[in-house]
Design a protein around this motif. Structure first.
Motif, PDB file in Angstrom:
ATOM      1  N   ALA A 135       0.807  -1.218   0.000  1.00 23.00           N
ATOM      2  CA  ALA A 135       0.000   0.000   0.000  1.00 23.00           C
ATOM      3  C   ALA A 135       0.836   1.261   0.000  1.00 23.00           C
ATOM      4  O   ALA A 135       0.348   2.340  -0.374  1.00 23.00           O
ATOM      5  N   ALA A 136       2.089   1.159   0.394  1.00 20.00           N
ATOM      6  CA  ALA A 136       2.964   2.325   0.430  1.00 20.00           C
ATOM      7  C   ALA A 136       3.621   2.609  -0.918  1.00 20.00           C
ATOM      8  O   ALA A 136       4.277   3.648  -1.080  1.00 20.00           O
ATOM      9  N   SER A 137       3.443   1.702  -1.888  1.00 22.08           N
ATOM     10  CA  SER A 137       4.126   1.824  -3.177  1.00 22.08           C
ATOM     11  C   SER A 137       3.127   2.124  -4.282  1.00 22.08           C
ATOM     12  O   SER A 137       2.220   1.325  -4.551  1.00 22.08           O
ATOM     13  N   GLN A 138       3.307   3.236  -4.967  1.00 21.32           N
ATOM     14  CA  GLN A 138       2.437   3.576  -6.088  1.00 21.32           C
ATOM     15  C   GLN A 138       2.548   2.535  -7.202  1.00 21.32           C
ATOM     16  O   GLN A 138       1.538   2.129  -7.781  1.00 21.32           O
ATOM     17  N   THR A 139       3.766   2.089  -7.480  1.00 26.62           N
ATOM     18  CA  THR A 139       3.968   1.100  -8.547  1.00 26.62           C
ATOM     19  C   THR A 139       3.276  -0.215  -8.225  1.00 26.62           C
ATOM     20  O   THR A 139       2.588  -0.797  -9.070  1.00 26.62           O
ATOM     21  N   GLN A 140       3.439  -0.685  -7.006  1.00 31.41           N
ATOM     22  CA  GLN A 140       2.803  -1.945  -6.628  1.00 31.41           C
ATOM     23  C   GLN A 140       1.285  -1.817  -6.594  1.00 31.41           C
ATOM     24  O   GLN A 140       0.566  -2.751  -6.941  1.00 31.41           O
ATOM     25  N   MET A 141       0.800  -0.669  -6.192  1.00 36.19           N
ATOM     26  CA  MET A 141      -0.647  -0.480  -6.138  1.00 36.19           C
ATOM     27  C   MET A 141      -1.258  -0.447  -7.534  1.00 36.19           C
ATOM     28  O   MET A 141      -2.406  -0.858  -7.718  1.00 36.19           O
ATOM     29  N   ARG A 142      -0.523   0.007  -8.534  1.00 37.35           N
ATOM     30  CA  ARG A 142      -1.036  -0.070  -9.903  1.00 37.35           C
ATOM     31  C   ARG A 142      -1.348  -1.522 -10.264  1.00 37.35           C
ATOM     32  O   ARG A 142      -2.407  -1.831 -10.826  1.00 37.35           O
ATOM     33  N   THR A 143      -0.417  -2.414  -9.931  1.00 35.44           N
ATOM     34  CA  THR A 143      -0.625  -3.833 -10.211  1.00 35.44           C
ATOM     35  C   THR A 143      -1.801  -4.379  -9.426  1.00 35.44           C
ATOM     36  O   THR A 143      -2.635  -5.136  -9.951  1.00 35.44           O
ATOM     37  N   VAL A 144      -1.918  -3.985  -8.175  1.00 32.27           N
ATOM     38  CA  VAL A 144      -3.013  -4.462  -7.320  1.00 32.27           C
ATOM     39  C   VAL A 144      -4.365  -4.013  -7.869  1.00 32.27           C
ATOM     40  O   VAL A 144      -5.310  -4.803  -7.952  1.00 32.27           O
TER      41      VAL A 144
END
Length: 496
Positions: free
Chosen positions: A415-424
């Protein structure tokens, strides 16, 4: 989405004549006395014309079924199934300009726009005292919403398209040959129509009857479309996405997520609190033929091979997430009397079937596609928050949708990562909205359509070979129908 060269385009005589074809929704007698000038002079006639504009959702093949083909079958969610070469083209992303489904979609959507144009043109001139100014404004707002929705579907399928904003009164080529607008111009017109609709015209509700509120354009529907448009346009405006998504979520119409995800599709809970707008199929002679096309023999009552087969990749995505609730609501497995090139070469094997429409009813189902529902808009809000570099807040919105199906919250590190949240968020939209006509748009908007399709690991069991989709930028848009180019040889085709 790439920009297109702009050349002249002719709509063709068939579309201009379609402006006067109101199908079966106007019963104006005596027919011999009716002309285009005297057919729309009373409030009741205008209401009938508006009803005909809504009727396009039920009569158009695109809104009945093809939107699923161009979104879910075209993407990684479903295979073609069935035995139709034109749908095989869609599945393989090798779509020819002569594909009949492409032509039908183009024609059906423009016919719906013609109906909306007629209402918008005639409404201001009607002097019937029975037509109040408030209702006149509402009618025009509804028609503007419908025109915007249809143009949105055109622009995301084909890019820049002709903007036809009034009825065509001549078959003169100089009149019907309308130049293609750019994508930006089409999106600008869509936004203008929706702002017009919202400007003191559309209500939050039309009263207490959900079958009316979910059938007709409301502020909630207009804001949902605006949130979608601002996200999908070539240069997204995520501040606007957030603004309009919040307008839906906080609407006095009281939209809320259903506690039971399966209730969205079981056939017993339509016009529910999560629904913002849905097609009002009633069954019988006002039925939906789409379910008969994909339901298994035990539910459809016939044994021919069905279409829109869920893919291995979609099944694996549900399984990897441990998402049994949405998987079981989205697909059902059944042994079948045919071989399937992706699931089994042997007859009698288990094959998945699309399951969000569950009642075939002999080609006359009352199952209803959602035009908009709240979970879609919540996930768009999450996307906007993340793109505005607020990933932790985005995760909170995603968690609202996940908790409904008993899945754990997004981990705090993710949740702290914009890049990872795009994937989520992209994954969450896939699992939440499969078979609802969203997937291809999502892949294009996220800029990953080529990557996702070319990295699919799908094996054609007839050959034992991996399927090579070989997706290029040219595949992001549909080809202009060849029939339209034949009417106007100066019309340049989209890159093939």
């Amino acid at each position: 989405m790439k920009k297109k060269n702009i050349l002249l385009y002719t709509l063709g005589l068939s579309l201009s004549l379609g402006l006067y074809s109101c199908d079966n929704f106007l019963d104006l007698e005596p027919i011999s006395m009716i002309t285009i000038d005297n057919a729309y002079v009373t409030g009741s006639q205008l209401e009938a014309a508006l009803t005909g504009t809504y009727e396009s959702f039920q009569s158009s093949d695109y809104y009945v079924w093809d939107h699923v083909l161009f979104q879910d079958v075209r993407s990684d969610n479903h295979y073609a199934g069935g035995d139709n070469p034109e749908i095989f083209q869609i599945d393989a992303l090798n779509i020819n300009p002569t594909n009949g489904r492409v032509f039908n979609a183009w024609s059906n959507i423009y016919n719906a726009i013609a109906k909306a144009n007629l209402v918008l043109e005639r409404a201001p001139a009607i002097t019937d005292p029975a037509l109040t100014e408030q209702r006149r404004a509402q009618i025009m707002g509804e028609a503007a919403f419908l025109r915007a929705y249809h143009y949105y579907n055109l622009v995301k399928l084909w890019g820049g398209v002709p903007l036809v904003l009034e009825t065509v009164k001549s078959a003169d080529p100089a009149v019907v040959r309308v130049p293609r607008a750019t994508e930006q111009e089409v999106y600008a017109q869509i936004i203008a129509d929706l702002e017009f609709a919202l400007d003191n015209r559309l209500p939050d509700t039309y009263g207490s009857d959900a079958s009316v509120n979910k059938a007709r354009a409301t502020k909630g529907a207009a804001n949902a479309l605006l949130a979608t448009v601002y996200a999908q346009m070539p240069t997204p405006n995520y501040n606007k996405v957030l603004e309009h998504a919040n307008a839906v979520i906080n609407s006095s119409a009281g939209y809320r997520l259903l506690e039971n995800y399966d209730h969205l599709y079981d056939g017993n809970h339509y016009n529910n609190d999560e629904s913002i707008m849905e097609v009002q199929y009633l069954g019988s002679n006002e039925g939906n033929w789409g379910p008969q096309m994909h339901l298994p023999p035990s539910l459809s009552g016939d044994t021919w091979r069905k279409f829109t087969t869920p893919s291995h990749d979609l099944v694996n995505a549900f399984d990897a997430e441990g998402d049994e609730i949405r998987k079981n609501a989205t697909m059902v497995f059944e042994a079948v009397p045919w071989a399937d090139e992706y699931w089994s070469n042997q007859t009698g094997s288990q094959v998945p079937f699309a399951y969000k429409w569950r009642n075939a009813s002999g080609w006359a189902s009352a199952d209803r596609p959602y035009i908009f529902r709240l979970a879609d808009i919540i996930l768009l809000k999450a996307e906007a928050l993340n793109e505005l570099n607020r990933p932790t807040e985005a995760a909170q919105e995603v968690n609202r949708v996940r908790s409904r199906v008993s899945l754990e919250d997004v981990p705090q590190t993710t949740a702290a990562s914009q890049t990872q949240m795009r994937t989520v968020i992209l994954k969450e939209r896939r699992l939440e909205l499969a078979q609802e006509g969203r997937r291809w748009d999502d892949l294009v908007r996220y800029g990953v359509a080529r990557e996702v399709m070319n990295n699919l690991n799908e094996t054609d069991l007839r050959t034992g070979q991996r399927v090579n989709y070989n997706v290029t930028d040219a595949d992001l848009l549909l080809p202009i129908p060849q029939q339209e180019i034949n009417r106007n040889p100066t019309l340049e085709q989209n890159p093939l």
